[in-house]
Structure formats: structure tokens, C-alpha cells
Design an enzyme around this catalytic site. Sequence first.
Site, short mmCIF file in Angstrom:
data_model
loop_
_atom_site.label_atom_id
_atom_site.label_comp_id
_atom_site.label_asym_id
_atom_site.label_seq_id
_atom_site.Cartn_x
_atom_site.Cartn_y
_atom_site.Cartn_z
N ARG A 1 -7.81 5.02 1.84
CA ARG A 1 -6.86 4.08 1.22
C ARG A 1 -7.36 3.63 -0.16
NH1 ARG A 1 -6.67 0.06 6.00
NH2 ARG A 1 -5.39 -1.31 4.70
N ARG B 1 -6.14 -3.24 13.23
CA ARG B 1 -5.11 -2.28 12.82
C ARG B 1 -5.70 -0.89 12.91
NH1 ARG B 1 -2.61 -4.20 7.12
NH2 ARG B 1 -2.91 -1.99 6.71
N LYS C 1 -4.30 -9.89 -0.34
CA LYS C 1 -2.90 -10.03 -0.78
C LYS C 1 -2.04 -10.70 0.30
CE LYS C 1 -2.07 -5.63 -1.51
NZ LYS C 1 -3.34 -4.99 -1.16
N ARG D 1 3.32 0.83 -5.32
CA ARG D 1 2.04 1.53 -5.18
C ARG D 1 2.02 2.82 -5.99
NH1 ARG D 1 0.93 -0.96 0.25
NH2 ARG D 1 -1.20 -0.43 0.86
N ARG E 1 -11.82 -6.96 9.93
CA ARG E 1 -10.54 -7.69 9.94
C ARG E 1 -9.89 -7.65 11.33
NH1 ARG E 1 -6.28 -6.66 5.17
NH2 ARG E 1 -5.96 -4.60 6.09
P1 AMP Z 1 -0.56 -2.28 3.81
O1 AMP Z 1 -0.18 -3.12 4.99
O2 AMP Z 1 0.05 -2.77 2.53
O3 AMP Z 1 -2.07 -2.12 3.71
O4 AMP Z 1 0.06 -0.82 4.05
C1 AMP Z 1 -0.35 -0.04 5.14
C2 AMP Z 1 0.11 1.40 4.95
O5 AMP Z 1 1.54 1.45 4.86
C3 AMP Z 1 -0.38 2.05 3.66
O6 AMP Z 1 -1.68 2.60 3.77
C4 AMP Z 1 0.69 3.15 3.48
O7 AMP Z 1 0.49 4.21 4.39
C5 AMP Z 1 1.97 2.44 3.92
N1 AMP Z 1 2.60 1.71 2.78
C6 AMP Z 1 2.79 0.37 2.64
N2 AMP Z 1 3.40 0.07 1.49
C7 AMP Z 1 3.63 1.27 0.87
C8 AMP Z 1 4.21 1.61 -0.39
N3 AMP Z 1 4.68 0.69 -1.24
N4 AMP Z 1 4.28 2.95 -0.70
C9 AMP Z 1 3.83 3.90 0.15
N5 AMP Z 1 3.24 3.63 1.34
C10 AMP Z 1 3.14 2.31 1.70
#
Ligand code: AMP
Length: 243
Positions: free
Chosen positions: A199, A188, A39, A118, A155
Site C-alpha cells: 500500500r 483489517r 486520516k 488516489r 491497529r
Molecule cells: P483505505 O481504507 O482508504 O485504507 O482503503 C483500503 C483499500 O480500499 C485500498 O488499499 C484500496 O484497495 C481500496 N481503495 C480505497 N479508496 C480507493 C480509491 N480512492 N481508489 C482506489 N482504491 C481505493
Amino acid sequence: MKNFMWIFAFLFLAAGTLFAEETSSKEVILLMGPPGSGKGTQAVRLSKEMHLPHISTGDLLREFLKNPPADQKEHAAQLKAMMDNGKLISNEEIISLLKERIAKPDAAKGYILDGYPRSTEQAEALDKLFSPNDTLVILLLDVPDSAIIERIEGRLTCFSCQKTFHKTLSPPTTPGVCDSCASELGQRSDDVREAIEKRLKVYHEQTEPVIAYYSKKTKVNTIDATQKPDVIFQELVRIAHKK
Ligand code: AMP
């Protein structure tokens, strides 16, 4: 007489601005898919192609964690622990973060969302921000869980510009250095197997119902995201332009 002319010109301009604001429509693109489906990478390219800002709630959270205000250090530590554990941050906090971001001038004509919504509660909150003239395009990147674990474990992320690489599938030209901005690359803290598995579980349980939510209202465009990144991108662009 001259004064009247100035007043008339002012009123004319003010009415024009109000009318433009009322009739302006937004183009909102949702890039959905499991963690590691590409994404972020595709959103960066799509953002340039569509001239819309890329808004990633994960990036907004990581940005906040880099330098939290003194009175929010404890809260930041709690957020980091949740993210490292693959848990979702509360809807309330994420929705307020999103509202603050999309109120910025660069998002006036629309935006590309990556990692939001989400949960169905987040999708409902987003619906409330739309006006009837707005367009919504949903792009779902589809990848099986087995491929995701391999992708995320290898990654490498640039902590400065967020560009991602892969240790073996798409390595940077110079090991450990970002090709785009020359900053240091790293892993990360939530890109480790245990967190990835959590996740994915959260994705299936809480985010997949969002896809069902949208399927009832509009078209969800599913793209096979195991294809080459350029092929995926062409497909995304074709759908986004067609609307
Ligand atoms: P991402 O970078 O999108 O993989 O997000 C990393 C982490 O941030 C996720 O595993 C969640 O802990 C938190 N996070 C990001 N976006 C959201 C969202 N829309 N709702 C809740 N938690 C989020």
C-alpha cells in the site's frame, strides 16, 4: 382571484428553490496522506467540527463487501482480494461509487473526503464535479514510512463504527471491545506487513502525483502527523476554518 394567488405563491417558491440551488456552494475538504497517517481518525472529528459528512472510499468498499447482492458476490471477492493485496480498485468503479455517495442529501453543503483521490484520474473526475463557487481545502498528513508500519501493524478497527485503536499506543479500555459502540474490534485483513508495504508503494507511485497535481492549482496544507492527535486536530481545524 384566490386561484391566482396560489399559482403566484407556487411560482415564487419554485423560483426561490431553483435560485438557491444555483447559488449554493459546497465546501470540500480533502484529507490526504499515506495509509496509517490518521486520516480516518481525524476525519471523524473534523466531520463533527465542520458539520460535513465524512466520506471514506475504503469504508464504502468495506460496507459493500459486508453484504454484496447475490449477483455481485464474485465481483466482491475480486475486490476483497485486490484490497488485501494493497492494490487500487479501478478508477471507473471508485468514481461511480463516489458520485453515488455525494449525490445524497447530507453532502449537499459539502463533504470531507478520506482516501480519495488516489490517482490523478480520480482528481480530474472530482474537479468536474465542482462549480465555481465551491471551496476546496487540501490537508496533507505527513508521516514517514517507518512510523506507518508500526502504526498499522498494531491497529485495531471496530468493524461496526470504524473507530480505530492501537494495541499499545492507544488501546481500548476493555481489550477487544470498541469504546464508542461496544462492538468487537479486530485487525483489517490488509493491515498486515506485506499488504502495508504494498500500500505504501502504491501511495508513493500513484497517489503522490495527486499532491503535485493540486500544488499547481491551489495551496496544499501539510501537517506534521507524527504529533499528538489533539495537536494535529487543532491545526486541521484552524486551517479548515480559515479557508
Ligand atoms: P483505505 O481504507 O482508504 O485504507 O482503503 C483500503 C483499500 O480500499 C485500498 O488499499 C484500496 O484497495 C481500496 N481503495 C480505497 N479508496 C480507493 C480509491 N480512492 N481508489 C482506489 N482504491 C481505493
